[in-house]
Structure formats: C-alpha cells, structure tokens
Design an enzyme around this catalytic site. Structure first.
Site, short mmCIF file in Angstrom:
data_model
loop_
_atom_site.label_atom_id
_atom_site.label_comp_id
_atom_site.label_asym_id
_atom_site.label_seq_id
_atom_site.Cartn_x
_atom_site.Cartn_y
_atom_site.Cartn_z
CG ASP A 1 -2.12 0.97 1.03
OD1 ASP A 1 -2.37 1.42 -0.11
OD2 ASP A 1 -2.79 1.28 2.02
CD GLU B 1 -1.45 2.55 -3.41
OE1 GLU B 1 -1.09 1.37 -3.26
OE2 GLU B 1 -2.38 3.06 -2.75
CG HIS C 1 -9.24 2.56 3.64
ND1 HIS C 1 -8.22 2.81 4.55
CD2 HIS C 1 -8.85 3.15 2.48
CE1 HIS C 1 -7.29 3.53 3.96
NE2 HIS C 1 -7.64 3.74 2.71
CG ASP D 1 -4.01 2.67 5.19
OD1 ASP D 1 -3.79 3.43 4.22
OD2 ASP D 1 -4.64 3.02 6.21
#
Length: 157
Positions: free
Chosen positions: A13, A52, A130, A140
């Site tokens: 991420d 990313e 998420h 994340d």
C-alpha cells in the site's frame, strides 16, 4: 537470501499526506509458517500513485531476493497498479511509452522497474482498501506512518 520458509502472499500500500506531498509505502510479506516481515519507507515530496508503485517495487525486490519460484499472490488496493501492470503496460511498451492520451506515460521509470522485476509466478490481485482486510490495513498503517514522518515498529521474522 533464501528464506527458511515459503512466501504465501504479499500485501502493498501507498499513502500521501496531500497529493503531491509527503508520502509513504508499506509491504507485509506473509510466510506459510505464519511469520510476517514488514518493510516500508517514505518520500518528502511525492504522489499517492508513486508510493503505491514504490510499495510494489519493494515487494518484487524482496521476492526476487528470496529466490522463490513458487506462485505467490501480490495484493494491492491500487487499481492504477493492477491495471498498469496487467493491462496497460503491454500497449505502452508497443507505443514507445506513450499513453492512450498521446502523452508520455506518467511514472515511466517506475513502470519500467516494476516490469523488469515482475515474474510469471506473481498473481496481481486487487483488494478493496479500508475494508477490514488485515494485510491491507497493516500496510496502510505503515504507509501512513511514513507519510507523516513517523517510523513504525515493523514486524520481522
């Protein structure tokens, strides 16, 4: 650097505080024996897409260094990375790194690195961000920490 156990999957991420702005990336490598290795980093001025991509590069570099040839799944919540490496890159290369817009492909140097490191035994898989996926949520958290100038505690086998 042959590892004592086989890699099962890798999550990646990227994050950016502002876009562009300070960014971070995170990678979580899951082994079949249940151990986890995490890596991450950051950049003071970047974009979310670049972070990313940097996470994907770090994951592929780790896999290459492991010398593992068995199939693994690489998970990312970036549609940009998934589409770029599985669909768009073939056309970009044929057209001399020109996008469908007629302009140069953005982040070309990173795409070329991902293309060079990519392997047949890697299955690129999209995971919704998420959404409670443990690997994605951890990456994340790592990426956000680095984007905010903090160094998180990273798990090591």
């Amino acid at each position: 650097m042959p590892l004592p156990t086989k890699i099962q999957s890798i999550y990646t991420d990227g994050a950016c505080s502002g876009n562009p702005g300070p960014g971070g990336w995170g990678v979580a490598v899951y082994f079949v024996d249940g151990t986890v290795q995490e890596i991450g980093g950051g950049d003071r001025q970047t974009t979310n897409n670049r972070m990313e991509m940097q996470a994907a590069i770090a994951a592929l570099e780790f896999l290459l260094a492991s010398e593992q040839k068995e199939p693994i799944t690489l998970y990312t919540d970036s549609q940009y990375v998934i589409n770029g490496i599985t669909k768009w890159i073939h056309g970009w290369k044929k057209k001399g790194w020109i996008a469908s817009t007629g302009k140069a492909v953005l982040n070309q140097e990173l795409w070329q690195t991902i293309d060079r490191l990519n392997a047949r035994h890697v299955t690129w898989t999209y995971v919704r961000g998420h959404a409670g996926n443990e690997g994605n949520e951890r990456c994340d958290a790592i990426a956000r920490a680095f984007s905010q100038g903090r160094i998180p505690a990273l798990r090591q086998p």
